[in-house]
Design a protein around this motif. Structure first.
Motif, PDB file in Angstrom:
ATOM      1  N   THR A  88       0.802  -1.226   0.000  1.00  0.00           N
ATOM      2  CA  THR A  88       0.000   0.000   0.000  1.00  0.00           C
ATOM      3  C   THR A  88       0.834   1.274   0.000  1.00  0.00           C
ATOM      4  O   THR A  88       0.305   2.350  -0.250  1.00  0.00           O
ATOM      5  CB  THR A  88      -0.929   0.033   1.219  1.00  0.00           C
ATOM      6  OG1 THR A  88      -0.125  -0.082   2.409  1.00  0.00           O
ATOM      7  CG2 THR A  88      -1.946  -1.093   1.173  1.00  0.00           C
ATOM      8  N   GLY A  89       2.123   1.165   0.274  1.00  0.00           N
ATOM      9  CA  GLY A  89       2.946   2.362   0.319  1.00  0.00           C
ATOM     10  C   GLY A  89       4.406   2.044   0.073  1.00  0.00           C
ATOM     11  O   GLY A  89       4.840   0.892   0.128  1.00  0.00           O
ATOM     12  N   VAL A  90       5.159   3.099  -0.212  1.00  0.00           N
ATOM     13  CA  VAL A  90       6.587   2.975  -0.471  1.00  0.00           C
ATOM     14  C   VAL A  90       7.272   4.239   0.026  1.00  0.00           C
ATOM     15  O   VAL A  90       6.686   5.333  -0.024  1.00  0.00           O
ATOM     16  CB  VAL A  90       6.855   2.740  -1.980  1.00  0.00           C
ATOM     17  CG1 VAL A  90       6.315   3.870  -2.825  1.00  0.00           C
ATOM     18  CG2 VAL A  90       8.322   2.507  -2.257  1.00  0.00           C
ATOM     19  N   SER A  91       8.491   4.108   0.528  1.00  0.00           N
ATOM     20  CA  SER A  91       9.255   5.282   0.944  1.00  0.00           C
ATOM     21  C   SER A  91      10.739   5.059   0.688  1.00  0.00           C
ATOM     22  O   SER A  91      11.200   3.919   0.597  1.00  0.00           O
ATOM     23  CB  SER A  91       9.012   5.592   2.429  1.00  0.00           C
ATOM     24  OG  SER A  91       9.445   4.507   3.242  1.00  0.00           O
ATOM     25  N   THR A  92      11.458   6.161   0.527  1.00  0.00           N
ATOM     26  CA  THR A  92      12.917   6.137   0.359  1.00  0.00           C
ATOM     27  C   THR A  92      13.467   7.333   1.130  1.00  0.00           C
ATOM     28  O   THR A  92      12.719   8.229   1.527  1.00  0.00           O
ATOM     29  CB  THR A  92      13.348   6.290  -1.119  1.00  0.00           C
ATOM     30  OG1 THR A  92      13.150   7.634  -1.536  1.00  0.00           O
ATOM     31  CG2 THR A  92      12.605   5.336  -2.029  1.00  0.00           C
ATOM     32  N   ASP A  93      14.788   7.373   1.272  1.00  0.00           N
ATOM     33  CA  ASP A  93      15.395   8.519   1.939  1.00  0.00           C
ATOM     34  C   ASP A  93      15.824   9.600   0.939  1.00  0.00           C
ATOM     35  O   ASP A  93      16.348  10.624   1.335  1.00  0.00           O
ATOM     36  CB  ASP A  93      16.570   8.084   2.807  1.00  0.00           C
ATOM     37  CG  ASP A  93      17.721   7.492   2.010  1.00  0.00           C
ATOM     38  OD1 ASP A  93      17.530   7.169   0.815  1.00  0.00           O
ATOM     39  OD2 ASP A  93      18.819   7.348   2.571  1.00  0.00           O
ATOM     40  N   VAL A  94      15.575   9.404  -0.368  1.00  0.00           N
ATOM     41  CA  VAL A  94      15.969  10.398  -1.369  1.00  0.00           C
ATOM     42  C   VAL A  94      14.788  11.150  -1.962  1.00  0.00           C
ATOM     43  O   VAL A  94      14.991  12.080  -2.742  1.00  0.00           O
ATOM     44  CB  VAL A  94      16.794   9.780  -2.529  1.00  0.00           C
ATOM     45  CG1 VAL A  94      18.069   9.161  -2.010  1.00  0.00           C
ATOM     46  CG2 VAL A  94      15.977   8.792  -3.321  1.00  0.00           C
ATOM     47  N   SER A  95      13.555  10.738  -1.618  1.00  0.00           N
ATOM     48  CA  SER A  95      12.389  11.406  -2.206  1.00  0.00           C
ATOM     49  C   SER A  95      11.116  10.920  -1.536  1.00  0.00           C
ATOM     50  O   SER A  95      11.114   9.920  -0.828  1.00  0.00           O
ATOM     51  CB  SER A  95      12.293  11.075  -3.699  1.00  0.00           C
ATOM     52  OG  SER A  95      11.928   9.716  -3.870  1.00  0.00           O
ATOM     53  N   VAL A 152      14.749   1.047  -0.162  1.00  0.00           N
ATOM     54  CA  VAL A 152      13.341   1.275  -0.459  1.00  0.00           C
ATOM     55  C   VAL A 152      12.540   0.471   0.555  1.00  0.00           C
ATOM     56  O   VAL A 152      12.809  -0.710   0.766  1.00  0.00           O
ATOM     57  CB  VAL A 152      12.993   0.819  -1.889  1.00  0.00           C
ATOM     58  CG1 VAL A 152      11.510   0.963  -2.164  1.00  0.00           C
ATOM     59  CG2 VAL A 152      13.814   1.587  -2.921  1.00  0.00           C
ATOM     60  N   THR A 153      11.573   1.127   1.197  1.00  0.00           N
ATOM     61  CA  THR A 153      10.740   0.444   2.189  1.00  0.00           C
ATOM     62  C   THR A 153       9.320   0.321   1.659  1.00  0.00           C
ATOM     63  O   THR A 153       8.704   1.311   1.268  1.00  0.00           O
ATOM     64  CB  THR A 153      10.736   1.197   3.536  1.00  0.00           C
ATOM     65  OG1 THR A 153      12.091   1.271   4.006  1.00  0.00           O
ATOM     66  CG2 THR A 153       9.872   0.482   4.561  1.00  0.00           C
ATOM     67  N   LEU A 154       8.825  -0.914   1.638  1.00  0.00           N
ATOM     68  CA  LEU A 154       7.441  -1.183   1.254  1.00  0.00           C
ATOM     69  C   LEU A 154       6.599  -1.248   2.522  1.00  0.00           C
ATOM     70  O   LEU A 154       7.040  -1.785   3.535  1.00  0.00           O
ATOM     71  CB  LEU A 154       7.340  -2.526   0.527  1.00  0.00           C
ATOM     72  CG  LEU A 154       8.178  -2.687  -0.737  1.00  0.00           C
ATOM     73  CD1 LEU A 154       8.047  -4.113  -1.282  1.00  0.00           C
ATOM     74  CD2 LEU A 154       7.774  -1.671  -1.783  1.00  0.00           C
ATOM     75  N   THR A 155       5.379  -0.722   2.454  1.00  0.00           N
ATOM     76  CA  THR A 155       4.419  -0.832   3.555  1.00  0.00           C
ATOM     77  C   THR A 155       3.269  -1.688   3.051  1.00  0.00           C
ATOM     78  O   THR A 155       2.798  -1.515   1.923  1.00  0.00           O
ATOM     79  CB  THR A 155       3.902   0.548   3.987  1.00  0.00           C
ATOM     80  OG1 THR A 155       5.028   1.349   4.387  1.00  0.00           O
ATOM     81  CG2 THR A 155       2.927   0.435   5.152  1.00  0.00           C
ATOM     82  N   PHE A 156       2.821  -2.618   3.898  1.00  0.00           N
ATOM     83  CA  PHE A 156       1.756  -3.545   3.525  1.00  0.00           C
ATOM     84  C   PHE A 156       0.451  -3.168   4.209  1.00  0.00           C
ATOM     85  O   PHE A 156       0.445  -2.446   5.202  1.00  0.00           O
ATOM     86  CB  PHE A 156       2.169  -4.976   3.887  1.00  0.00           C
ATOM     87  CG  PHE A 156       3.482  -5.362   3.257  1.00  0.00           C
ATOM     88  CD1 PHE A 156       3.578  -5.620   1.900  1.00  0.00           C
ATOM     89  CD2 PHE A 156       4.640  -5.433   4.024  1.00  0.00           C
ATOM     90  CE1 PHE A 156       4.790  -5.946   1.322  1.00  0.00           C
ATOM     91  CE2 PHE A 156       5.855  -5.765   3.453  1.00  0.00           C
ATOM     92  CZ  PHE A 156       5.937  -6.024   2.091  1.00  0.00           C
ATOM     93  N   ALA A 157      -0.645  -3.665   3.683  1.00  0.00           N
ATOM     94  CA  ALA A 157      -1.982  -3.339   4.187  1.00  0.00           C
ATOM     95  C   ALA A 157      -2.131  -3.663   5.670  1.00  0.00           C
ATOM     96  O   ALA A 157      -2.872  -2.988   6.375  1.00  0.00           O
ATOM     97  CB  ALA A 157      -3.050  -4.073   3.373  1.00  0.00           C
ATOM     98  N   ASP A 158      -1.414  -4.674   6.155  1.00  0.00           N
ATOM     99  CA  ASP A 158      -1.525  -5.050   7.570  1.00  0.00           C
ATOM    100  C   ASP A 158      -0.594  -4.249   8.473  1.00  0.00           C
ATOM    101  O   ASP A 158      -0.486  -4.513   9.662  1.00  0.00           O
ATOM    102  CB  ASP A 158      -1.285  -6.550   7.752  1.00  0.00           C
ATOM    103  CG  ASP A 158       0.126  -6.977   7.373  1.00  0.00           C
ATOM    104  OD1 ASP A 158       0.976  -6.116   7.043  1.00  0.00           O
ATOM    105  OD2 ASP A 158       0.381  -8.202   7.389  1.00  0.00           O
ATOM    106  N   GLY A 159       0.123  -3.253   7.912  1.00  0.00           N
ATOM    107  CA  GLY A 159       0.991  -2.383   8.698  1.00  0.00           C
ATOM    108  C   GLY A 159       2.444  -2.824   8.758  1.00  0.00           C
ATOM    109  O   GLY A 159       3.300  -2.056   9.189  1.00  0.00           O
TER     110      GLY A 159
END
Length: 188
Positions: A88-95, A152-159
């Motif tokens: 459900t989500g994605v994050s990085t430290d560059v953007s 790259v960090t993925l976030t899943f629906a269950d947290g």
């Protein structure tokens, strides 16, 4: 060495050996060849995440090198589990980052945020690739040069979350542009 000390070190050594073996097997699973539609290899790719290390297995992760603005990350995401997993989500430290898709809108192909995320069905895989679903990195805070490694960090629906490392590569393949005004609709 006492028998207590030997027992204490046997288990971590076995875990380290298993992790190295799993990473080696996973990394050898790719048979990429460089062509006009494949990313040029400029540095060795980091070892793929193993199933034991997270929710999903991430194979052949890479990000398109870019000096500024936007870029995208790609990989094959494998679910060896018995239940579907939704990213459900994605994050990085560059953007800041979002999950994007390519879709038809008003008779033309556009890039937009993928509502509901990406479902990786049990015992299957999903390709995040140029011209399809991908991880969009927007408003880069620094250049992403060929050979750079990004977490790259993925976030899943269950947290739950899972982080993997990807390598930046030059890419001219499918000729899509990850820049504002080039077929991308504004982020929601």
């Amino acid at each position: 060495m006492s028998s207590t000390t030997r027992r204490r070190f046997q288990h971590p050594a076995a875990l380290i050996g298993a992790a190295v073996l799993a990473a080696s097997i996973t990394a050898c699973g790719s048979s990429d060849t460089t062509s006009a539609t494949s990313p040029a290899t400029s540095a060795p790719a980091p070892a793929s995440a193993s199933a034991a290390a997270g929710v999903l297995t991430v194979r052949d992760p890479w990000v398109k090198a870019a000096d500024k603005g936007m870029t995208a990350a790609f990989a094959t995401i494998v679910n060896d589990g018995d239940t579907d997993v939704t990213i459900t989500g994605v994050s990085t430290d560059v953007s800041r980052a979002e999950i994007h898709e390519m879709a038809m809108a008003d008779g033309k192909m556009t890039m937009r945020q993928k509502q509901g995320g990406v479902v990786v069905a049990a015992r299957s895989q999903v390709a995040l690739e140029p011209g399809g679903d991908h991880l969009m990195l927007m408003d880069l805070t620094r250049p992403v040069r060929a050979g750079d490694q990004l977490d790259v960090t993925l976030t899943f629906a269950d947290g739950r979350t899972q982080t993997f490392t990807t390598v930046a590569k030059p890419f001219t393949g499918a000729q899509e542009s990850y820049a504002p005004g080039h077929g991308a609709s504004p982020a929601s």
